[in-house]
Design an enzyme around this catalytic site. Structure first.
Site, PDB file in Angstrom:
ATOM      1  N   ASP A 178      12.330  13.884  49.532  1.00 42.74           N
ATOM      2  CA  ASP A 178      12.020  14.854  48.631  1.00 42.74           C
ATOM      3  C   ASP A 178      10.616  15.565  49.188  1.00 42.74           C
ATOM      4  OD1 ASP A 178      13.433  13.403  46.820  1.00 42.74           O
ATOM      5  OD2 ASP A 178      12.052  12.186  45.616  1.00 42.74           O
ATOM      6  N   GLY A 211      11.141  14.379  35.760  1.00 44.44           N
ATOM      7  CA  GLY A 211      11.806  13.361  35.655  1.00 44.44           C
ATOM      8  C   GLY A 211      13.565  13.597  35.535  1.00 44.44           C
ATOM      9  N   ALA A 212      13.810  15.143  36.099  1.00 44.56           N
ATOM     10  CA  ALA A 212      15.297  15.513  36.053  1.00 44.56           C
ATOM     11  C   ALA A 212      15.923  15.400  37.485  1.00 44.56           C
ATOM     12  CB  ALA A 212      15.011  17.002  35.787  1.00 44.56           C
ATOM     13  N   GLY A 213      15.284  14.807  38.292  1.00 43.38           N
ATOM     14  CA  GLY A 213      15.859  14.629  39.579  1.00 43.38           C
ATOM     15  C   GLY A 213      15.618  16.056  40.506  1.00 43.38           C
ATOM     16  N   SER A 260      12.490  16.352  41.721  1.00 49.71           N
ATOM     17  CA  SER A 260      11.464  15.927  42.484  1.00 49.71           C
ATOM     18  C   SER A 260       9.935  16.585  42.231  1.00 49.71           C
ATOM     19  CB  SER A 260      11.598  16.060  43.894  1.00 49.71           C
ATOM     20  OG  SER A 260      10.787  15.120  44.550  1.00 49.71           O
ATOM     21  N   SER A 294       7.504  14.961  41.533  1.00 48.44           N
ATOM     22  CA  SER A 294       6.676  14.243  41.979  1.00 48.44           C
ATOM     23  C   SER A 294       6.272  14.717  43.425  1.00 48.44           C
ATOM     24  CB  SER A 294       7.130  12.474  41.831  1.00 48.44           C
ATOM     25  OG  SER A 294       8.188  12.423  42.723  1.00 48.44           O
TER      26      SER A 294
HETATM   27  P1  ADP Z   1      10.800  13.727  39.578  1.00 51.48           P
HETATM   28  O1  ADP Z   1      10.281  13.654  40.509  1.00 51.48           O
HETATM   29  O2  ADP Z   1      12.457  13.521  39.755  1.00 51.48           O
HETATM   30  O3  ADP Z   1      10.690  14.828  38.570  1.00 51.48           O
HETATM   31  P2  ADP Z   1       9.488  11.209  39.007  1.00 51.48           P
HETATM   32  O4  ADP Z   1       9.613  10.251  38.007  1.00 51.48           O
HETATM   33  O5  ADP Z   1       9.643  10.900  40.423  1.00 51.48           O
HETATM   34  O6  ADP Z   1      10.619  12.332  38.396  1.00 51.48           O
HETATM   35  O7  ADP Z   1       8.066  12.116  38.698  1.00 51.48           O
HETATM   36  C1  ADP Z   1       7.797  12.650  37.467  1.00 51.48           C
HETATM   37  C2  ADP Z   1       6.225  12.360  37.391  1.00 51.48           C
HETATM   38  O8  ADP Z   1       5.436  13.056  38.258  1.00 51.48           O
HETATM   39  C3  ADP Z   1       6.016  12.694  35.842  1.00 51.48           C
HETATM   40  O9  ADP Z   1       6.289  11.674  34.941  1.00 51.48           O
HETATM   41  C4  ADP Z   1       4.412  12.758  36.325  1.00 51.48           C
HETATM   42  O10 ADP Z   1       3.552  11.718  36.207  1.00 51.48           O
HETATM   43  C5  ADP Z   1       4.155  13.463  37.540  1.00 51.48           C
HETATM   44  N1  ADP Z   1       4.098  15.034  37.700  1.00 51.48           N
HETATM   45  C6  ADP Z   1       5.214  15.906  37.999  1.00 51.48           C
HETATM   46  N2  ADP Z   1       4.904  17.084  37.824  1.00 51.48           N
HETATM   47  C7  ADP Z   1       3.457  16.949  37.263  1.00 51.48           C
HETATM   48  C8  ADP Z   1       2.801  17.971  36.525  1.00 51.48           C
HETATM   49  N3  ADP Z   1       2.832  19.299  36.688  1.00 51.48           N
HETATM   50  N4  ADP Z   1       1.333  17.632  36.195  1.00 51.48           N
HETATM   51  C9  ADP Z   1       1.167  16.141  36.167  1.00 51.48           C
HETATM   52  N5  ADP Z   1       2.190  15.360  36.482  1.00 51.48           N
HETATM   53  C10 ADP Z   1       3.240  15.720  37.053  1.00 51.48           C
HETATM   54 MG    MG Z   2      10.167  12.017  42.009  1.00 47.45          MG
END
Ligand code: ADP
Ligand code: MG
Length: 380
Positions: free
Chosen positions: A173, A123-125, A127, A129
């Site tokens: 991303d 959630g820090a931008g 990616s 996800s």
């Molecule tokens: P960003 O992609 O900028 O980090 P997003 O809100 O798009 O932010 O994605 C974050 C989400 O991705 C987390 O809330 C979680 O659901 C999932 N995620 C990311 N890394 C992991 C991880 N290592 N294990 C489980 N879920 C993860």
């Molecule tokens: Mg994301």
């Protein structure tokens, strides 16, 4: 996050060795803010942090998902593709990848034990996800003896995020996580899509300041901006805003509702800035690159309105610091992180001073994350 380390964690949790271990990096949006879903161009950097996935098949159809991020195992069964909520909602990323595979003519793995580990803040931008999507895709494919080219893996990740998780992100991303190369930036022409790499300027490095303020992508702000861009494109009679030059947009201002016009102006001028940045990188004009980065932030601040007081303060403080070429919010915006491109004159002491000034104003310290570039998604 070495292969051995992940294999050890996997056997501590599941009592056996993984069959495959994969890794995919997070990314910094270098420049090209909200241009991707408008058919535009963007430059990103794959970083030396990411998500690793270890996996072994099961024959009983059970799907055990464990993440070191939640320290929780979620058990589902094959043929139960329902979207998860609450504490298990992180599994929507690997589940979305499974749901995407048939759309690319690939078969789905039934039962398995799955472990995700990360050294990337979520959630820090940055990616996380896309990183979990691509690491999952490579693991699911590898464990079933299937191969897919890089572009397909990138598209599988994007499909998962768009159609299962439900975020209408563009290809930035996943494209950067898939095509990243150490020492390089990834250039994406999102309409193609077409991917290329451009060398990073020598002597420059990235500093990320994560504010831990809310990054409300899934909460609708991102969708609202997406909608406003499409409204402007429709008013202009084009499919994507990339088809409009900054001059043509200004000439057509009367046809567009004022908010949609501001959003569109940010996008078309940002696409022009990406082209200028590529030229400045090629000629080694790093000062010009830096000023384009800061101009991108100002446009986010004033036109796209996806910045926040916290991000603006960090950018203002950073650009006034010695050794900083430029700074901007990175990622979707609405909180999250700021990126600075800096030279040798900016180091830990300078970063500390920026964090202290921020803490004095906002009462909380941002994380300081110096970053290097790293390679794209791989089977380890
Ligand atoms: P960003 O992609 O900028 O980090 P997003 O809100 O798009 O932010 O994605 C974050 C989400 O991705 C987390 O809330 C979680 O659901 C999932 N995620 C990311 N890394 C992991 C991880 N290592 N294990 C489980 N879920 C993860
Ligand atoms: Mg994301």
């Amino acid at each position: 996050m070495s292969k051995t380390n992940l294999a050890t964690q996997f056997s501590n949790i599941f009592g056996r060795a993984p069959e495959i271990v994969t890794r995919a990096p997070g990314r910094i949006e270098f420049i090209g803010n909200h241009t991707d879903y408008n058919g535009g161009t963007v430059l990103g950097a794959s970083i030396d942090r990411g998500v690793a996935v270890a996996l072994a098949r099961r024959t009983d159809g059970k799907r055990n998902f464990h993440s070191t991020y939640t320290h929780q195992t979620v058990t589902l069964t094959a043929g139960e593709p329902a979207k998860q909520s609450g504490d298990s909602s992180w599994t929507n990323y690997p589940l979305g990848v499974l749901a995407a595979l048939p759309h690319f003519g690939l078969s789905v793995i039934e039962g398995f034990d799955y472990l995700a580990d990360s050294d990337l803040p979520t959630g820090a931008g940055l990616s996380s996800s896309a990183a979990i999507e691509l690491a999952s895709a490579l693991a699911f494919l590898g464990a079933t003896g299937q191969t897919a080219d890089r572009e397909t893996v990138v598209k599988i990740g994007k499909h998962a995020e768009n159609h299962f998780v439900g975020v209408p992100c563009g290809i930035l991303d996943q494209g950067v996580s898939g095509f990243g190369k150490s020492g390089h930036l990834v250039f994406i022409d999102c309409a193609g899509p077409r991917f290329a790499t451009v060398p990073m300027p020598a002597g420059a490095s990235f500093w990320i300041f994560n504010t831990h303020t809310k990054h409300a992508l899934v909460d609708g702000l991102y969708e609202a901006r997406h909608r406003e861009c499409m409204t402007a494109a429709r008013a202009l009679g084009v499919k994507w805003l990339v088809e409009v030059t900054p001059e043509a947009l200004l000439a057509a201002q009367a046809k567009i509702e004022p908010t949609a016009f501001k959003r569109a102006r940010h996008v078309v001028e940002e696409i022009a800035r990406v082209a200028e940045t590529v030229d400045a990188l090629k000629t080694g004009n790093i000062d010009k690159v830096g000023s384009l980065l800061t101009a991108s932030h100002r446009s986010s601040q004033r036109l796209f309105e996806n910045s926040t007081a916290e991000l603006d303060f960090l950018v203002d403080t950073l650009v006034a610091s010695p050794g900083v070429y430029g700074a901007r919010l990175t990622g979707g915006g609405f909180g999250g992180a700021v990126m600075a491109l800096a030279g040798a004159g900016f180091g830990a002491a300078q970063a500390e001073a920026v964090a202290a000034a921020y803490a004095a104003k906002f009462g909380a310290r941002p994380d300081i994350l110096p970053m290097g570039t790293g390679d794209g998604a791989v089977v380890l």
